[in-house]
Design a protein around this motif. Structure first.
Motif, PDB file in Angstrom:
ATOM      1  N   ARG A 220       0.799  -1.224   0.000  1.00 49.32           N
ATOM      2  CA  ARG A 220       0.000   0.000   0.000  1.00 49.32           C
ATOM      3  C   ARG A 220       0.837   1.282   0.000  1.00 49.32           C
ATOM      4  NH1 ARG A 220      -2.970  -3.191  -1.473  1.00 49.32           N
ATOM      5  NH2 ARG A 220      -5.074  -3.726  -0.774  1.00 49.32           N
ATOM      6  N   LYS A 221       2.052   1.223   0.507  1.00 50.02           N
ATOM      7  CA  LYS A 221       2.855   2.438   0.691  1.00 50.02           C
ATOM      8  C   LYS A 221       4.132   2.339  -0.151  1.00 50.02           C
ATOM      9  CE  LYS A 221       2.783   1.929   5.224  1.00 50.02           C
ATOM     10  NZ  LYS A 221       2.931   2.213   6.675  1.00 50.02           N
ATOM     11  N   PHE A 222       4.309   3.295  -1.058  1.00 55.78           N
ATOM     12  CA  PHE A 222       5.378   3.216  -2.057  1.00 55.78           C
ATOM     13  C   PHE A 222       6.232   4.488  -2.020  1.00 55.78           C
ATOM     14  CE2 PHE A 222       2.056   0.426  -3.356  1.00 55.78           C
ATOM     15  CZ  PHE A 222       2.647  -0.614  -4.056  1.00 55.78           C
ATOM     16  N   ALA A 223       7.528   4.311  -2.177  1.00 57.79           N
ATOM     17  CA  ALA A 223       8.455   5.446  -2.232  1.00 57.79           C
ATOM     18  C   ALA A 223       9.320   5.327  -3.486  1.00 57.79           C
ATOM     19  CB  ALA A 223       9.329   5.499  -0.984  1.00 57.79           C
ATOM     20  N   PHE A 224       9.439   6.426  -4.205  1.00 58.19           N
ATOM     21  CA  PHE A 224      10.194   6.439  -5.461  1.00 58.19           C
ATOM     22  C   PHE A 224      11.186   7.594  -5.461  1.00 58.19           C
ATOM     23  CE2 PHE A 224       5.942   4.838  -6.207  1.00 58.19           C
ATOM     24  CZ  PHE A 224       6.157   3.667  -6.919  1.00 58.19           C
ATOM     25  N   VAL A 225      12.264   7.417  -6.210  1.00 62.02           N
ATOM     26  CA  VAL A 225      13.099   8.556  -6.604  1.00 62.02           C
ATOM     27  C   VAL A 225      12.930   8.704  -8.111  1.00 62.02           C
ATOM     28  CG1 VAL A 225      14.801   8.392  -4.754  1.00 62.02           C
ATOM     29  CG2 VAL A 225      15.133   7.052  -6.843  1.00 62.02           C
ATOM     30  N   ASN A 226      12.871   9.949  -8.577  1.00 64.48           N
ATOM     31  CA  ASN A 226      12.868  10.125 -10.030  1.00 64.48           C
ATOM     32  C   ASN A 226      14.303   9.959 -10.545  1.00 64.48           C
ATOM     33  OD1 ASN A 226      14.129  12.600  -9.546  1.00 64.48           O
ATOM     34  ND2 ASN A 226      12.346  13.834 -10.059  1.00 64.48           N
ATOM     35  N   LEU A 227      14.528  10.194 -11.804  1.00 64.26           N
ATOM     36  CA  LEU A 227      15.853   9.939 -12.375  1.00 64.26           C
ATOM     37  C   LEU A 227      16.796  11.112 -12.162  1.00 64.26           C
ATOM     38  CD1 LEU A 227      14.980   8.160 -15.740  1.00 64.26           C
ATOM     39  CD2 LEU A 227      15.318   7.179 -13.462  1.00 64.26           C
TER      40      LEU A 227
END
Length: 519
Positions: A220-227
């Protein structure tokens, strides 16, 4: 027509809350038992070499995609772990901030304690299966590994406990860089086959498929870095006469523009989906261009490698070029090798991910995601659903409304040691402009009805248990036998989840709508 189904219905919904600390006994993946605090949040990591903790050590690949040689790992571990850094990488610091141990590579033969999480990332991987095909673990295979891990987790700690752990966890992903860089450095025809927009859509589309796959498994909980600004990294400037590669920069910017839009769409489509996205591009650009401001001495040349900017990927001497140079102090540099940050640079990036403000990390930072609590709640009723309604009605009077709505009222009773602490009431009535139709007195009319159930409960929780009772109200217009049939039906919806400790839950709302249509 059979109007009765099982007398027990199960409805799961997500409640995000900040809970006080309590201790929940939980079996470990071994045969002993461990105690996890109820604020324990596991960390599952996906992606490429930015996040790889050494999975590529255990697959059939070349040193081009491995970092298990000196001087990798020299700063913190004093030996090479497979991390593409002189020491710790970004997920290591996120784990530390979350009071977790370092999360080793999923493929590490000695690691089976999945209650803390697992790292599935693979150096060289992309969102596209074809990126470095056969040499890395692509993102879709990483999802398959996660599913296998979840099966093992359920066997060890039980299905219910595994479900809770998976739903509370944070899923951290860094992917996409290799999808753009690999075709460029290999002089592939891919960029001639697709427009930049089409190619970016393909990369984002594959990432989206994996996100949905994780969500389907309970995430349910997501963390991303962009490029990052890849076009200006040492290895690309080396092959472009010291200039940034604008073709890569343009693709990166398209990717970084598309990603937030897709995540916003997923938030509206997927139940309970919450996300954080960190502006990796701006952070890295800033410290590359202003290294002294952040305590570095060099922002554009790597610590380890050879050639101009030390942009030749020769660090460790096991790749095609065997000669390499090594700086005296890695912490003075932003880049450790030709494309990866030093431990110190990773720490700065991790701090922004963990607790950065909205200018660099939005709509939540990772700390906020970790602190959000997810509870799966089961509701059951004590009478059959749907409630008994007549299949036919003898009409009187002659003019009737086509659509009737019933009113449900929910009383939420919070108890602690059998003493009520608080009662919250909420009601929701569905209204629709009725149509009128003239019928003959005494005519038999068949009834069709739809019973959509939409239930979202919020409450202030201070005790250990709570229950909810829904009373079926009368129809908006009384009309003979139908009113008598439904107005005295009483539902008891019992929330069977028990809680230890205290806390607070927001969002007070409950609505159940029953629509009857005369045909």
């Amino acid at each position: 027509m059979n109007m009765m189904i099982s007398s027990r219905i199960r409805i799961c919904f997500l409640v995000f809350m900040c809970a006080s600390l309590g201790i929940i006994p939980t079996p470990s993946l071994g045969h002993s038992h461990i105690c996890l605090p109820n604020d324990h949040v596991a960390q599952f990591i996906f992606g490429d070499s930015l996040f790889d903790a050494g999975n590529n050590n255990y697959i059939n690949t070349t040193y081009q995609y491995r970092a298990n040689v000196y001087p990798y790992g020299e700063t913190f571990f004093n030996y090479p772990t497979g991390r593409f850094s002189d020491g710790r990488i970004i997920p290591d610091f996120i784990a530390e901030f979350a009071k977790l141990p370092l999360i080793p590579a999923y493929l590490h033969p000695g690691y089976k304690r999945y209650a803390d999480g697992a790292n599935f990332a693979s150096g060289g991987a992309g969102a596209l299966v074809g990126t470095h095909l056969g040499s890395v673990i692509d993102l879709h295979t990483q999802l398959s590994n996660f599913k296998r891990m979840k099966t093992l987790l359920k066997k060890e700690i039980g299905e219910a406990e595994a479900k809770t752990l998976v739903s509370r966890a944070v899923y951290i992903t860094s992917v996409g860089s290799n999808d753009y860089v690999a075709p460029y450095t290999a002089n592939s025809s891919l960029f001639q086959s697709y427009s930049p927009e089409e190619y970016v859509d393909m990369v984002i589309g594959n990432l989206t498929t994996v996100i949905k796959g994780i969500h389907k498994e309970g995430g349910r909980k997501f963390a991303f870095v962009n490029l990052a600004p890849l076009g200006c990294f040492p290895f690309l400037k080396l092959i472009n006469a010291g200039e940034c590669v604008e073709k890569i920069t343009a693709l990166v910017k398209l990717h970084n523009k598309a990603l937030p839009h897709v995540l916003q769409e997923l938030e509206s489509q997927l139940k309970g989906f919450k996300y954080s996205i960190t502006d990796f591009y701006s952070i890295v650009s800033e410290i590359m261009n202003n290294p002294i401001k952040y305590g570095f001495k060099e922002g554009k040349t790597a610590c380890c490698g050879s050639g101009r900017y030390r942009g030749v990927n020769s660090c460790g001497g096991k790749r095609s070029v065997k000669v390499y140079e090594l700086c005296e102090k890695a912490s003075d540099y932003v880049f450790f090798d030709s494309s990866h940050p030093t431990e110190r640079a990773s720490l700065l990036i991790a701090k922004s991910m963990w607790s950065g403000n909205q200018s660099v990390t939005w709509p939540y930072n990772v700390k906020a995601l970790v602190e959000q609590r997810v509870f799966e709640v089961e509701l059951k009723n004590t009478i059959p659903w749907p409630p008994p309604l007549p299949q036919e009605l003898i009409l009187d009077p002659v003019t009737l409304e086509e659509l009737y709505s019933l009113l449900f009222i929910c009383e939420l009773r919070i108890n602690h040691n059998n003493q009520p602490l608080q009662v919250v009431a909420s009601a929701n009535t569905a209204t629709k402009q009725p149509q009128q139709q003239t019928r003959q007195s005494g005519e038999k009319i068949k009834l069709q009805y739809s019973l959509p159930l939409s239930l979202s409960v919020g409450f202030s929780l201070q005790g250990s248990m709570f229950s909810c009772r829904a009373l079926m109200g009368e129809t908006m217009e009384s009309f003979g036998s139908l009113e008598r049939m439904v107005s005295n039906s009483v539902w008891t919806l019992e929330l069977v989840q028990s809680f230890n400790g205290g806390g607070r839950v927001e969002l007070v709302e409950l609505g159940v709508q029953v629509s009857l249509k005369l045909v």
